[in-house]
Design a protein around this motif. Structure first.
Motif, PDB file in Angstrom:
ATOM      1  N   GLN A 121      50.680 -38.716   1.619  1.00 59.82           N
ATOM      2  CA  GLN A 121      50.969 -37.378   2.118  1.00 59.82           C
ATOM      3  C   GLN A 121      52.173 -37.394   3.075  1.00 59.82           C
ATOM      4  O   GLN A 121      52.579 -38.443   3.578  1.00 59.82           O
ATOM      5  CB  GLN A 121      49.755 -36.786   2.829  1.00 59.82           C
ATOM      6  N   THR A 122      52.708 -36.212   3.330  1.00 58.13           N
ATOM      7  CA  THR A 122      53.906 -36.067   4.145  1.00 58.13           C
ATOM      8  C   THR A 122      53.698 -36.648   5.540  1.00 58.13           C
ATOM      9  O   THR A 122      52.662 -36.441   6.175  1.00 58.13           O
ATOM     10  CB  THR A 122      54.284 -34.583   4.267  1.00 58.13           C
ATOM     11  N   ALA A 123      54.692 -37.370   6.026  1.00 54.96           N
ATOM     12  CA  ALA A 123      54.661 -37.945   7.371  1.00 54.96           C
ATOM     13  C   ALA A 123      55.982 -37.669   8.066  1.00 54.96           C
ATOM     14  O   ALA A 123      57.050 -37.793   7.459  1.00 54.96           O
ATOM     15  CB  ALA A 123      54.391 -39.445   7.313  1.00 54.96           C
ATOM     16  N   GLY A 124      55.909 -37.284   9.343  1.00 58.72           N
ATOM     17  CA  GLY A 124      57.102 -37.063  10.145  1.00 58.72           C
ATOM     18  C   GLY A 124      57.329 -38.240  11.073  1.00 58.72           C
ATOM     19  O   GLY A 124      56.409 -38.688  11.754  1.00 58.72           O
ATOM     20  N   ILE A 125      58.546 -38.782  11.081  1.00 61.29           N
ATOM     21  CA  ILE A 125      58.914 -39.908  11.933  1.00 61.29           C
ATOM     22  C   ILE A 125      59.874 -39.393  13.004  1.00 61.29           C
ATOM     23  O   ILE A 125      60.937 -38.852  12.688  1.00 61.29           O
ATOM     24  CB  ILE A 125      59.593 -41.038  11.133  1.00 61.29           C
ATOM     25  N   TYR A 126      59.491 -39.546  14.275  1.00 60.11           N
ATOM     26  CA  TYR A 126      60.296 -39.059  15.385  1.00 60.11           C
ATOM     27  C   TYR A 126      60.756 -40.245  16.236  1.00 60.11           C
ATOM     28  O   TYR A 126      59.947 -40.872  16.910  1.00 60.11           O
ATOM     29  CB  TYR A 126      59.489 -38.088  16.252  1.00 60.11           C
ATOM     30  N   ILE A 127      62.046 -40.554  16.198  1.00 60.31           N
ATOM     31  CA  ILE A 127      62.604 -41.616  17.028  1.00 60.31           C
ATOM     32  C   ILE A 127      63.130 -40.999  18.317  1.00 60.31           C
ATOM     33  O   ILE A 127      63.984 -40.111  18.288  1.00 60.31           O
ATOM     34  CB  ILE A 127      63.736 -42.362  16.299  1.00 60.31           C
ATOM     35  N   ARG A 128      62.580 -41.432  19.432  1.00 61.95           N
ATOM     36  CA  ARG A 128      62.994 -40.944  20.756  1.00 61.95           C
ATOM     37  C   ARG A 128      63.044 -39.419  20.810  1.00 61.95           C
ATOM     38  O   ARG A 128      63.974 -38.829  21.364  1.00 61.95           O
ATOM     39  CB  ARG A 128      64.335 -41.547  21.148  1.00 61.95           C
ATOM     40  N   GLY A 129      62.036 -38.773  20.254  1.00 62.07           N
ATOM     41  CA  GLY A 129      61.917 -37.330  20.345  1.00 62.07           C
ATOM     42  C   GLY A 129      62.768 -36.539  19.397  1.00 62.07           C
ATOM     43  O   GLY A 129      62.730 -35.304  19.400  1.00 62.07           O
ATOM     44  N   GLY A 130      63.566 -37.197  18.559  1.00 62.02           N
ATOM     45  CA  GLY A 130      64.402 -36.478  17.606  1.00 62.02           C
ATOM     46  C   GLY A 130      63.597 -35.969  16.425  1.00 62.02           C
ATOM     47  O   GLY A 130      62.501 -36.448  16.133  1.00 62.02           O
ATOM     48  N   ASN A 131      64.132 -34.976  15.729  1.00 60.62           N
ATOM     49  CA  ASN A 131      63.493 -34.494  14.510  1.00 60.62           C
ATOM     50  C   ASN A 131      63.469 -35.602  13.450  1.00 60.62           C
ATOM     51  O   ASN A 131      64.228 -36.569  13.521  1.00 60.62           O
ATOM     52  CB  ASN A 131      64.251 -33.297  13.943  1.00 60.62           C
ATOM     53  N   THR A 132      62.616 -35.429  12.448  1.00 52.60           N
ATOM     54  CA  THR A 132      62.588 -36.384  11.343  1.00 52.60           C
ATOM     55  C   THR A 132      63.976 -36.511  10.704  1.00 52.60           C
ATOM     56  O   THR A 132      64.420 -37.605  10.364  1.00 52.60           O
ATOM     57  CB  THR A 132      61.562 -35.947  10.287  1.00 52.60           C
ATOM     58  N   GLY A 133      64.681 -35.407  10.573  1.00 48.58           N
ATOM     59  CA  GLY A 133      66.010 -35.422   9.980  1.00 48.58           C
ATOM     60  C   GLY A 133      67.095 -35.955  10.887  1.00 48.58           C
ATOM     61  O   GLY A 133      68.260 -36.015  10.485  1.00 48.58           O
TER      62      GLY A 133
END
Length: 591
Positions: free
Chosen positions: A80-92
């Motif tokens: 299923q869909t997962a969002g990855i946030y590096i140092r508070g940034g959006n997934t994109g």
């Protein structure tokens, strides 16, 4: 609320155990050239194949969530869909490179990592902080660089686990004089569990299969390489938007590469074609989206003197929407870029600079730059500081998707600062970093995409890696303070406090590890229908346990339990996460 007692227990554990620092890790992507990790003026994490296997993570998003500065929100389980946030940034805001190639959907604006099999990955390098001065659009928060498998021997793997999980893969290699051939193939599937009990009573599972073929040929004018990857799959999901709740996926990548050492100059060139396809469907409907990207990169690097190194190159790529549910006003765009960087070291002082110019046919020019400096305070102590800019061009969905599009959108832009101090010796690595990022024209929106005037992100990362005899441990604490300056609210799904801890023991033939992952209460954003704030996701700690046993030199057995105490929690509003679940795997590689 953050639990200081919990943190104190884990910090105390770190003072007695930690991770093996005896093997020097090399960063390939932070500076676009091979550099010892401790000489990179950025916060990075490098995981080699042995590290990936030892962690026994269920999938790639779960593995990344164990690393410093990374948070995960997922709409269910594996697949299923997962969002990855590096140092508070959006997934994109995190650029994903696969074998050096920009990856992801041009309509979504990011690479979905849920269906990228861990079994296919040889190496992962995560750069935390902007890298647009070297890579252009998307690298506002960081870079996730993935190297796929090129096994040097025959290797067979198989696994089974909870929720009907099962998979198998094979990796082979053959060398004949100047020619080396590699092949990898695998299948995986799971019945899954019901991720939204309020919507459907069915289980939400997945299945996938993949194959990779690669060849390297050494000549007097350099090494030539060719590679083809095909990864196809299917997953089920639950959503309150419409009736479509299943999806077919297909990702294809074709690469041709060349590298050559000519005198003191290292030359590299890479030509690629990638395809990203996803078609969601349900009773009586089907929504296909297919995007493609053609890309060419060239760079030359050299150590001009013992103190000065230089890098310069160019990058061109063409993105297009090949197929979509509805007609887009524009279906293609071209990006052309040149970049250069220098590194200068004199005694205890190290200086670094990079600059890039991108020309996008919809926006004209975008300039980005990066400056960094480091000073060796003492034998084991290093202090460094950096500042950099970055941007992200709006996606095709942002600009042209009917009912949501806003053709007047401006590119997102950011300026970031970082100050860090580190201590490193043979058995102990301690790092403390402060970072601050202002993002202007942040693209948000429910009914229509719009530029937010300003979003601010500030944080602290603290990590400890330590080795003592057969015990090892890693500890990472991240504090985040995010704000949408237009509303005064936090950015959604970024916990203020998070902790990741892993302790392990390695004997001659067996090893064991324990993990603990903590997140504080987390703002989930607003309800798209009412505009009211959603309930905060409660704080939670999830524990895990795993063991491995080497039966003989060819066969290793591994077992793990995730969510050991059956914690009921969520990271995305209304979506369930897996309860206590187990997995067993076998690896066979004749020597």
């Amino acid at each position: 609320m953050f639990k200081p007692a919990f943190a104190a227990v884990l910090v105390a554990s770190c003072c007695s155990v930690a991770a093996d620092d005896s093997v020097e890790h090399i960063s390939i992507y932070a500076n676009r050239t091979a550099t010892p990790q401790q000489e990179v003026l950025a916060s990075i994490t490098v995981l080699e194949r042995d590290d990936i296997v030892a962690r026994q993570a269920s999938d790639l998003p779960a593995l990344l969530a164990q690393l410093p500065g990374i948070n995960l929100s997922r709409d269910g389980g594996r697949g299923q869909t997962a969002g990855i946030y590096i140092r508070g940034g959006n997934t994109g805001h995190s650029l994903v490179l696969i074998d050096g190639v920009r990856s992801g959907s041009a309509t979504l604006g990011y690479k979905s990592l849920s269906m990228l099999p861990l079994e296919l990955i040889e190496r992962i390098e995560v750069v935390r902080g902007p890298r647009a001065a070297l890579y252009g659009s998307d690298a506002l928060a960081g870079v996730i660089a993935i190297t796929t498998r090129r096994s040097k021997a025959v290797e067979l793997n198989a696994n089974v686990g909870s929720y009907g999980q099962a998979g198998t893969d094979i990796n082979v290699s053959h060398s004949a004089e100047q020619l080396t051939l590699h092949a990898s193939a695998g299948v995986s599937r799971a019945d899954g569990f019901n991720v939204r009990k309020d919507l459907d009573a069915d289980k939400d599972g997945y299945n996938q299969k993949y194959i990779k073929l690669a060849a390297d040929y050494q000549t007097t004018v350099g090494q030539f390489s060719a590679q083809a990857d095909v990864n196809s799959g299917f997953y089920q999901f639950d959503t309150s938007y419409g009736v479509e709740d299943e999806a077919d996926t297909l990702n294809r990548a074709y690469l041709l590469g060349w590298q050559h050492q000519l005198g003191q100059w290292q030359h590299q060139a890479l030509l690629s074609r990638t395809l990203d396809s996803e078609a969601t469907f349900g009773p009586g409907s089907r929504s296909p989206f297919v995007t493609g990207r053609d890309e060419f990169s060239y760079q030359a690097a050299s150590d001009l003197t013992d103190s000065l190194s230089f890098l310069a190159g160019m990058n061109w790529y063409h993105e297009q929407v090949d197929k979509s549910l509805t007609a887009y006003e524009q279906t293609s765009r071209i990006n052309r870029a040149v970049f250069t960087g220098v590194n200068y070291q004199l005694n205890a002082l190290q200086l670094e600079a990079a600059v890039r110019r991108d020309l996008i046919n919809q926006y004209g020019g975008q300039n980005t730059w990066q400056l960094a400096a480091a000073y060796q305070l003492a034998e084991h102590w290093l202090v460094r500081a950096s500042r950099g800019t970055a941007f992200k061009a709006p996606t095709f969905n942002d600009l042209y998707y009917p009912g949501y599009a806003n053709p007047d959108l401006k590119p997102e832009e950011s300026e970031s600062d970082e100050i860090a101090v580190s201590y490193r010796n043979a058995g102990l690595v301690v790092q403390l970093a402060w970072f601050d990022r202002d993002v202007t024209n942040l693209i948000q929106g429910v009914e229509q995409a719009e530029n937010v005037l300003l979003a601010t992100i500030e944080g602290i990362e603290f990590s400890v890696e330590q080795q003592w005899q057969q015990f090892s441990s890693t500890f990472a604490y991240t504090w985040l303070d995010t704000e949408n300056a237009s509303t005064g609210k936090m950015l959604a799904r970024r916990p203020e406090n998070s902790i990741n801890w892993r302790g392990s023991y390695d004997a001659d033939k067996w090893s064991a590890f324990v993990t603990a992952d903590y997140q504080s209460t987390t703002y989930q954003g607003m309800d798209w229908a009412t505009g009211a704030d959603l309930p905060l996701a409660p704080a939670h700690t999830v524990w895990g346990f795993g063991v491995s046993y080497m039966v003989n030199t060819a066969l290793t057995v591994r077992a793990k339990v995730d969510n050991l105490f059956d914690k009921d929690y969520y990271t995305s509003d209304s979506y369930a996460t897996a309860g206590t679940n187990f997995g067993i795997s076998l690896s066979y590689s004749p020597r």
